[in-house]
Design a protein around this motif. Structure first.
Motif, short mmCIF file in Angstrom:
data_model
loop_
_atom_site.label_atom_id
_atom_site.label_comp_id
_atom_site.label_asym_id
_atom_site.label_seq_id
_atom_site.Cartn_x
_atom_site.Cartn_y
_atom_site.Cartn_z
N GLN A 1 50.68 -33.71 39.42
CA GLN A 1 50.80 -33.43 40.84
C GLN A 1 50.14 -32.11 41.16
N VAL A 2 49.60 -31.99 42.37
CA VAL A 2 48.93 -30.78 42.82
C VAL A 2 49.66 -30.24 44.03
N ARG A 3 49.96 -28.97 44.00
CA ARG A 3 50.55 -28.31 45.16
C ARG A 3 49.51 -27.36 45.74
N LEU A 4 49.29 -27.47 47.05
CA LEU A 4 48.31 -26.63 47.74
C LEU A 4 49.03 -25.74 48.74
N VAL A 5 48.73 -24.45 48.69
CA VAL A 5 49.35 -23.51 49.61
C VAL A 5 48.25 -22.71 50.30
N GLU A 6 48.24 -22.80 51.64
CA GLU A 6 47.27 -22.06 52.44
C GLU A 6 47.86 -20.72 52.87
N SER A 7 46.99 -19.75 53.08
CA SER A 7 47.40 -18.45 53.60
C SER A 7 46.24 -17.82 54.35
N GLY A 8 46.54 -16.78 55.12
CA GLY A 8 45.49 -16.02 55.78
C GLY A 8 45.35 -16.27 57.27
N GLY A 9 46.12 -17.21 57.81
CA GLY A 9 46.02 -17.46 59.24
C GLY A 9 46.60 -16.31 60.04
N GLY A 10 46.40 -16.38 61.35
CA GLY A 10 46.96 -15.35 62.22
C GLY A 10 46.33 -15.38 63.58
N SER A 21 42.78 -18.77 52.62
CA SER A 21 42.78 -19.09 51.20
C SER A 21 43.65 -20.31 50.94
N CYS A 22 43.30 -21.05 49.92
CA CYS A 22 44.07 -22.21 49.49
C CYS A 22 44.21 -22.13 47.98
N ALA A 23 45.44 -22.08 47.51
CA ALA A 23 45.70 -21.98 46.08
C ALA A 23 46.27 -23.30 45.58
N ALA A 24 45.71 -23.78 44.48
CA ALA A 24 46.16 -25.04 43.88
C ALA A 24 46.95 -24.76 42.62
N THR A 25 48.14 -25.32 42.54
CA THR A 25 48.96 -25.19 41.34
C THR A 25 49.48 -26.57 40.96
N GLY A 26 50.06 -26.66 39.78
CA GLY A 26 50.65 -27.91 39.35
C GLY A 26 50.01 -28.43 38.07
N ARG A 27 50.33 -29.65 37.75
CA ARG A 27 49.82 -30.28 36.53
C ARG A 27 48.79 -31.32 36.93
N TYR A 28 47.56 -31.09 36.55
CA TYR A 28 46.48 -32.01 36.88
C TYR A 28 45.37 -31.84 35.85
N GLU A 29 44.53 -32.86 35.77
CA GLU A 29 43.42 -32.80 34.82
C GLU A 29 42.17 -32.18 35.44
#
Length: 119
Positions: A1-10, A21-29
């Motif tokens: 699974q991939v978790r995506l978290v965006e930041s930097g808006g305003g 920015s978008c950071a991807a975390t989780g377990r994926y190939e």
């Protein structure tokens, strides 16, 4: 699974800049294409920019020359540098990633980050 978290808006004035920015975390190939989309109130979701696994990019005509998408594969992040922002860029911005996880390829989405352009 991939978790995506965006930041930097305003909130930014017309003509200003923001960097998402978008950071991807989780377990994926593998992560293949990553994209930025946006959705304004009452509007359908719009593709803004694509960055492919090999680094190629595509942009919506409305943002060409103003937005730049980039990707750091080592850090599993994608950024969107937005310059000369206009009122019509106001929207919630979402990142997506097409990834292979548990032998399945699918597209994952983040929760979005709000960008408001206003004087």
């Amino acid at each position: 699974q991939v978790r995506l978290v965006e930041s930097g808006g305003g909130l930014v004035q017309p003509g200003g800049s923001l960097k998402l920015s978008c950071a991807a975390t989780g377990r994926y190939e593998s992560i293949y294409n990553m994209e930025w989309h946006r959705q304004a109130p009452g509007q359908s979701r719009e593709l803004v920019a694509t960055i492919m696994s090999g680094g190629g990019t595509n942009y919506a005509d409305s943002v060409k020359g103003r937005f730049t998408v980039s990707r750091d594969k080592a850090r599993n992040t994608m950024t969107l540098q937005m310059n000369d922002l206009q009122n019509e860029d106001t929207a919630r911005y979402y990142c997506s990633a097409t990834a292979r996880a548990e032998l399945t390829v699918r597209t994952y989405w983040g929760q979005g980050t709000q960008v408001t352009v206003s004087a």
